[in-house]
Design an enzyme around this catalytic site. Structure first.
Site, PDB file in Angstrom:
ATOM      1  N   LEU A 155       0.793  -1.148  -0.095  1.00  0.00           N
ATOM      2  CA  LEU A 155      -0.110  -0.196   0.072  1.00  0.00           C
ATOM      3  C   LEU A 155       0.998   1.279  -0.224  1.00  0.00           C
ATOM      4  CD1 LEU A 155      -3.024   0.782   0.243  1.00  0.00           C
ATOM      5  CD2 LEU A 155      -2.791   1.264   2.687  1.00  0.00           C
ATOM      6  N   GLY A 156       1.671   1.479  -1.156  1.00  0.00           N
ATOM      7  CA  GLY A 156       2.230   2.832  -1.154  1.00  0.00           C
ATOM      8  C   GLY A 156       1.528   3.495  -2.213  1.00  0.00           C
ATOM      9  N   ARG A 157       2.022   4.694  -2.895  1.00  0.00           N
ATOM     10  CA  ARG A 157       1.407   5.572  -3.605  1.00  0.00           C
ATOM     11  C   ARG A 157       0.462   4.971  -4.733  1.00  0.00           C
ATOM     12  NH1 ARG A 157       6.676   9.327  -3.936  1.00  0.00           N
ATOM     13  NH2 ARG A 157       7.488   6.968  -4.248  1.00  0.00           N
ATOM     14  N   ILE A 158       1.014   4.014  -5.521  1.00  0.00           N
ATOM     15  CA  ILE A 158       0.191   3.241  -6.645  1.00  0.00           C
ATOM     16  C   ILE A 158      -0.928   2.503  -5.747  1.00  0.00           C
ATOM     17  CG2 ILE A 158       0.237   1.640  -8.411  1.00  0.00           C
ATOM     18  CD1 ILE A 158       3.065   2.344  -8.811  1.00  0.00           C
ATOM     19  N   ARG A 178       5.193  -4.205   4.772  1.00  0.00           N
ATOM     20  CA  ARG A 178       5.820  -4.654   6.006  1.00  0.00           C
ATOM     21  C   ARG A 178       5.568  -4.332   7.275  1.00  0.00           C
ATOM     22  NH1 ARG A 178      11.980  -3.948   3.114  1.00  0.00           N
ATOM     23  NH2 ARG A 178      10.467  -2.480   2.370  1.00  0.00           N
ATOM     24  N   SER A 179       5.145  -2.976   7.550  1.00  0.00           N
ATOM     25  CA  SER A 179       4.644  -2.553   8.712  1.00  0.00           C
ATOM     26  C   SER A 179       3.289  -1.705   8.558  1.00  0.00           C
ATOM     27  CB  SER A 179       5.725  -1.537   9.594  1.00  0.00           C
ATOM     28  OG  SER A 179       6.166  -0.600   8.647  1.00  0.00           O
ATOM     29  N   ILE A 233       0.652  -7.100 -10.804  1.00  0.00           N
ATOM     30  CA  ILE A 233       0.681  -5.833 -11.670  1.00  0.00           C
ATOM     31  C   ILE A 233       2.209  -5.168 -11.369  1.00  0.00           C
ATOM     32  CG2 ILE A 233      -0.763  -4.334 -10.351  1.00  0.00           C
ATOM     33  CD1 ILE A 233      -1.713  -3.247 -13.126  1.00  0.00           C
ATOM     34  N   ARG A 235       5.922  -6.764 -10.033  1.00  0.00           N
ATOM     35  CA  ARG A 235       6.860  -7.613 -10.588  1.00  0.00           C
ATOM     36  C   ARG A 235       6.732  -9.006 -10.611  1.00  0.00           C
ATOM     37  NH1 ARG A 235       8.375  -3.719 -12.985  1.00  0.00           N
ATOM     38  NH2 ARG A 235      10.161  -2.277 -12.809  1.00  0.00           N
ATOM     39  N   ASP A 259      -0.169  -8.916 -15.269  1.00  0.00           N
ATOM     40  CA  ASP A 259       0.247  -7.807 -16.327  1.00  0.00           C
ATOM     41  C   ASP A 259       1.959  -8.057 -16.435  1.00  0.00           C
ATOM     42  OD1 ASP A 259       0.444  -5.534 -17.900  1.00  0.00           O
ATOM     43  OD2 ASP A 259       1.270  -4.555 -16.292  1.00  0.00           O
ATOM     44  N   GLU A 264       9.385 -12.957 -17.799  1.00  0.00           N
ATOM     45  CA  GLU A 264       8.839 -12.059 -18.822  1.00  0.00           C
ATOM     46  C   GLU A 264       9.995 -12.138 -20.140  1.00  0.00           C
ATOM     47  OE1 GLU A 264       6.882  -9.141 -16.592  1.00  0.00           O
ATOM     48  OE2 GLU A 264       7.894  -7.630 -17.995  1.00  0.00           O
ATOM     49  N   HIS A 282       2.582  -6.507 -19.534  1.00  0.00           N
ATOM     50  CA  HIS A 282       3.534  -5.302 -18.740  1.00  0.00           C
ATOM     51  C   HIS A 282       3.241  -3.974 -19.412  1.00  0.00           C
ATOM     52  CE1 HIS A 282       7.233  -4.800 -16.167  1.00  0.00           C
ATOM     53  NE2 HIS A 282       6.282  -3.686 -15.866  1.00  0.00           N
TER      54      HIS A 282
HETATM   55  C1  8YV Z   1       7.275  -0.215 -16.971  1.00  0.00           C
HETATM   56  C2  8YV Z   1       7.377  -0.491 -14.621  1.00  0.00           C
HETATM   57  O1  8YV Z   1       6.764  -1.427 -17.664  1.00  0.00           O
HETATM   58  O2  8YV Z   1       7.924   1.591 -13.611  1.00  0.00           O
HETATM   59  C3  8YV Z   1       8.018   0.406 -13.710  1.00  0.00           C
HETATM   60  O3  8YV Z   1       8.516   0.007 -12.623  1.00  0.00           O
HETATM   61  O4  8YV Z   1       7.571  -1.687 -14.690  1.00  0.00           O
HETATM   62  C4  8YV Z   1       6.872  -0.007 -15.824  1.00  0.00           C
HETATM   63  O5  8YV Z   1       6.778   1.334 -15.936  1.00  0.00           O
HETATM   64  C5  8YV Z   1       8.534  -0.055 -17.692  1.00  0.00           C
HETATM   65  O6  8YV Z   1       9.701  -0.353 -17.027  1.00  0.00           O
HETATM   66  C6  8YV Z   1       8.895   1.091 -18.419  1.00  0.00           C
HETATM   67  O7  8YV Z   1      10.144   1.188 -18.715  1.00  0.00           O
END
Ligand code: 8YV
Length: 316
Positions: A155-158, A178-179, A233, A235, A259, A264, A282
């Site tokens: 639960l960060g900014r994204i 983690r916390s 979505i 890694r 994604d 990959e 991705h």
């Molecule tokens: C991209 C990403 O797919 O920002 C990241 O960590 O995985 C993605 O935004 C990509 O690496 C664009 O370069």
């Protein structure tokens, strides 16, 4: 000054708008086009002071060692797990990334995939195109978002962006970090397995790298259970992909949207064939607008550094 004479190496073919601006400010060498990259690096070694790269490509210790005058690696991504950070520290090379400018688009895709999974949109599209449709009840019922719990791992900014969007669809939010955060009142679970047992859709938005390698394993998937969905979505390394394939094909979880992948761009055939899986390449940050902003931030970091100013978004 913007450092017109500074020479940099590009490790990928950037979109046109980014490539153009990079070339307006620097002398750019496309390493990815070279038949013999080692020979090209050797020839450029005395002159190159910067590297421009992306998340999936990163930068290896070999490239850093081959470029003794390298000062900065500017990465077009927020995740820098593919950059050899210990080697960068050893070679005294600055690493920058592109945080924040991609938050909205990645959060959009996280929630878009959640909707697609629960409402079964890709299979419904396939049905209308390919199957006999005679009566209003030919297609199986799907699931509602409202009242379900989105479990955010990371639960960060994204993650916050995904949580806010999901709330707008009537979902409850729980999370694992983690916390515990003291600025949100979402339910917190100290382990991914506990979160999995207490949510309907688990969305993975934590960084990659050794600390999160296979964080989502068989036990977590079994805790998610036959009515639970996974949205991956961040890694591919975060998920034990073999365990996920096994859980999906045996219906031990309801479905997954992916994604990102462990190896990959290789995607296991079992995932391609599974009906309860949605696959995207991705592309969380892959919109024209966001990639242009990422490209600008990557270049702004290079310009700042070669103008003798502090970089804007350094990775420590
Ligand atoms: C991209 C990403 O797919 O920002 C990241 O960590 O995985 C993605 O935004 C990509 O690496 C664009 O370069």
């Amino acid at each position: 000054m913007s450092g017109n004479q500074v020479e940099v190496v590009a490790l990928i073919d950037f979109p046109e708008v980014t490539d153009k601006r990079l070339r307006e400010n620097f002398v750019v060498h496309n390493l990815y086009e070279a038949d013999d990259q080692a020979a090209m690096l050797k020839e450029l070694a005395p002159r190159v002071r910067g590297v421009a790269t992306m998340g999936q490509i990163g930068c290896t210790a070999e490239i850093m060692a081959a470029l003794p005058n390298l000062e900065i690696i500017s990465c077009y991504a927020v995740g820098v797990d593919a950059v050899d950070m210990p080697a960068a520290r050893e070679h005294d090379v600055i690493v920058t990334n592109t945080p924040d400018v991609l938050n909205d688009c990645v959060a959009d895709l996280a929630v878009g995939l959640t909707i697609s999974l629960l409402r079964d949109i890709p299979n419904a599209d396939h049905f209308v195109r390919n199957e006999p449709w005679y009566t209003p009840t030919d297609y199986p019922l799907t699931r509602a978002l409202g009242g379900k719990t989105l479990g955010v791992v990371g639960l960060g900014r994204i993650g916050m962006g995904a949580a806010k969007r999901a709330q707008a669809f009537g979902m409850n939010i729980a999370y694992h970090n983690r916390s515990k955060r003291d600025d949100v009142d979402f339910a917190y679970y100290a382990s991914p397995a506990e979160l999995a047992a207490n949510c309907d859709v688990m969305v993975l938005l934590c960084p990659g790298g050794p600390a999160t390698q296979h964080l989502i394993d068989k036990d977590v998937l079994d805790a998610l259970g036959p009515d639970g969905f996974l949205v991956s979505i961040s890694r591919g390394t975060v998920v034990d992909e073999a365990a996920l394939v096994d859980a999906l094909v045996n219906n031990r979880i309801a479905g997954a949207a992916m994604d990102v992948f462990e190896h990959e761009p290789q995607v296991p055939d079992a995932l391609k064939q599974a009906r309860n899986v949605i696959l995207t390449p991705h592309m969380g940050s892959g919109t024209r607008e966001t990639r242009a902003a990422m490209g600008n931030l990557m270049i702004d970091n290079l310009i700042a550094h070669f103008s003798g100013k502090p970089v804007l978004t350094r990775v420590e």
